[in-house]
Design an enzyme around this catalytic site. Structure first.
Site, PDB file in Angstrom:
ATOM      1  N   ASP A   1       0.806  -1.382  -0.037  1.00 25.94           N
ATOM      2  CA  ASP A   1       0.102   0.036   0.162  1.00 25.94           C
ATOM      3  C   ASP A   1       0.885   1.136  -0.054  1.00 25.94           C
ATOM      4  OD1 ASP A   1       0.932  -0.507   2.590  1.00 25.94           O
ATOM      5  OD2 ASP A   1      -0.677   0.277   3.588  1.00 25.94           O
TER       6      ASP A   1
ATOM      7  N   ASP B   1       7.543   3.973   2.788  1.00 29.55           N
ATOM      8  CA  ASP B   1       7.641   5.213   3.657  1.00 29.55           C
ATOM      9  C   ASP B   1       9.220   5.388   3.812  1.00 29.55           C
ATOM     10  OD1 ASP B   1       7.861   7.022   5.867  1.00 29.55           O
ATOM     11  OD2 ASP B   1       5.580   6.685   6.198  1.00 29.55           O
TER      12      ASP B   1
ATOM     13  N   LYS C   1       5.996   7.711  -0.538  1.00 27.89           N
ATOM     14  CA  LYS C   1       6.587   8.619   0.133  1.00 27.89           C
ATOM     15  C   LYS C   1       8.075   8.741   0.065  1.00 27.89           C
ATOM     16  CE  LYS C   1       3.280   9.478   4.040  1.00 27.89           C
ATOM     17  NZ  LYS C   1       3.149   9.461   5.657  1.00 27.89           N
TER      18      LYS C   1
ATOM     19  N   VAL D   1      -1.629   9.588   6.246  1.00 26.20           N
ATOM     20  CA  VAL D   1      -2.884   9.185   5.191  1.00 26.20           C
ATOM     21  C   VAL D   1      -3.402   7.958   5.801  1.00 26.20           C
ATOM     22  CG1 VAL D   1      -2.020  10.253   3.318  1.00 26.20           C
ATOM     23  CG2 VAL D   1      -1.249   8.003   3.658  1.00 26.20           C
TER      24      VAL D   1
ATOM     25  N   ASP E   1      -4.472   1.997   7.835  1.00 23.10           N
ATOM     26  CA  ASP E   1      -5.367   2.270   8.950  1.00 23.10           C
ATOM     27  C   ASP E   1      -5.011   3.461   9.847  1.00 23.10           C
ATOM     28  OD1 ASP E   1      -2.836   1.081   9.785  1.00 23.10           O
ATOM     29  OD2 ASP E   1      -3.713   0.744  11.689  1.00 23.10           O
TER      30      ASP E   1
HETATM   31  C1  PRP Z   1       2.772  -0.126   6.689  1.00 18.01           C
HETATM   32  C2  PRP Z   1       2.754  -0.425   5.340  1.00 18.01           C
HETATM   33  C3  PRP Z   1       4.082  -0.769   4.888  1.00 18.01           C
HETATM   34  C4  PRP Z   1       5.139  -0.166   5.798  1.00 18.01           C
HETATM   35  C5  PRP Z   1       5.722   0.981   4.949  1.00 18.01           C
HETATM   36  O1  PRP Z   1       2.475  -1.128   7.383  1.00 18.01           O
HETATM   37  O2  PRP Z   1       1.617  -1.065   4.977  1.00 18.01           O
HETATM   38  O3  PRP Z   1       3.939  -2.221   4.949  1.00 18.01           O
HETATM   39  O4  PRP Z   1       4.174   0.306   6.836  1.00 18.01           O
HETATM   40  O5  PRP Z   1       6.513   1.698   6.051  1.00 18.01           O
HETATM   41  P1  PRP Z   1       8.021   1.782   5.814  1.00 18.01           P
HETATM   42  O6  PRP Z   1       8.352   1.987   4.180  1.00 18.01           O
HETATM   43  O7  PRP Z   1       8.572   2.868   6.596  1.00 18.01           O
HETATM   44  O8  PRP Z   1       8.723   0.270   6.265  1.00 18.01           O
HETATM   45  P2  PRP Z   1       2.395  -1.298   8.911  1.00 18.01           P
HETATM   46  O9  PRP Z   1       3.600  -1.707   9.650  1.00 18.01           O
HETATM   47  O10 PRP Z   1       1.468   0.162   9.400  1.00 18.01           O
HETATM   48  O11 PRP Z   1       1.275  -2.587   9.025  1.00 18.01           O
HETATM   49  P3  PRP Z   1      -0.020  -2.753   8.083  1.00 18.01           P
HETATM   50  O12 PRP Z   1       0.127  -3.111   6.564  1.00 18.01           O
HETATM   51  O13 PRP Z   1      -0.576  -3.916   8.755  1.00 18.01           O
HETATM   52  O14 PRP Z   1      -0.980  -1.647   8.181  1.00 18.01           O
END
Ligand code: PRP
Length: 187
Positions: free
Chosen positions: A109, A112, A140, A162, A168
């Site tokens: 999704d 970051d 991002k 977001v 979430d």
């Molecule tokens: C979010 C997103 C990515 C990750 C990106 O997952 O789905 O997997 O963060 O961040 P990064 O590039 O800084 O590593 P999260 O850990 O929030 O879990 P989720 O997918 O269950 O919401």
């Protein structure tokens, strides 16, 4: 994250809609078309990184016209430099299928810092896929800490909090069909 009441809905939390439902659907169609061209004559295994990538995967795959299969995995997110005790990234849910000699496309999704996808790439590369690429709905770039090659990107976004469409707020609002920006007072 400040406390909020999910029963009051998303409206009190929403600063603006960043990507509308129709923009998301159109972009899924474009990406699916591009992926279908790029993988023509081959099969692709779509791997969803749980949980945020679920809604993007299900919409994207409707537009893929080469033979495809799906699988899911989850990896514990760590901060910069952090690793589990044995020095390896930690898989909390592994794939069902072997990826050896297969064309693998990771579906995320959001990228970051890049640490999550970098960890997943590192793990999967050791399993000797025929190819291994990444499709991220949101990028991002300004927050990047780990270098990760993104073959497909839905939208380049600024550094805003977001939510919606798989992303979430304290596990709520993943079901929204659009992507919104959280009001700064709720950061
Ligand atoms: C979010 C997103 C990515 C990750 C990106 O997952 O789905 O997997 O963060 O961040 P990064 O590039 O800084 O590593 P999260 O850990 O929030 O879990 P989720 O997918 O269950 O919401």
């Amino acid at each position: 994250m400040a406390n909020f009441d999910p029963h009051k809905g998303y409206a009190p939390l929403l600063a603006e809609t960043l990507v509308t439902e129709s923009q998301l659907q159109m972009r899924c169609g474009e990406l699916g078309g591009q992926i279908s061209e790029d993988y023509a004559g081959r099969e692709v295994l779509l791997i969803c990184i749980l949980r945020g990538g679920v809604m993007f995967l299900t919409d994207l795959m409707r537009h893929i016209r080469v033979p495809c299969q799906i699988d899911m995995m989850a990896v514990q997110s760590y901060g910069l430099g952090a690793r589990s005790s044995n020095g390896e990234p930690r898989i909390t849910l592994d794939l069902n299928s072997s990826i050896r000699d297969r064309h693998v496309l990771l579906v995320e999704d959001i990228v970051d810092s890049g640490h999550t996808i970098a960890q997943v790439l590192k793990i999967l590369q050791t399993r000797e896929p025929a190819s291994l690429k990444v499709c991220a709905l949101l990028n991002k770039q300004s927050r990047r800490q780990a270098h990760v090659p993104l073959s497909y990107v839905g939208f380049e976004i600024e550094d805003k909090y977001v939510f919606g469409y798989g992303l979430d707020l304290d596990e709520y609002f993943r079901n929204l069909p659009f992507i919104g920006v959280l009001k700064p007072e709720h950061y």
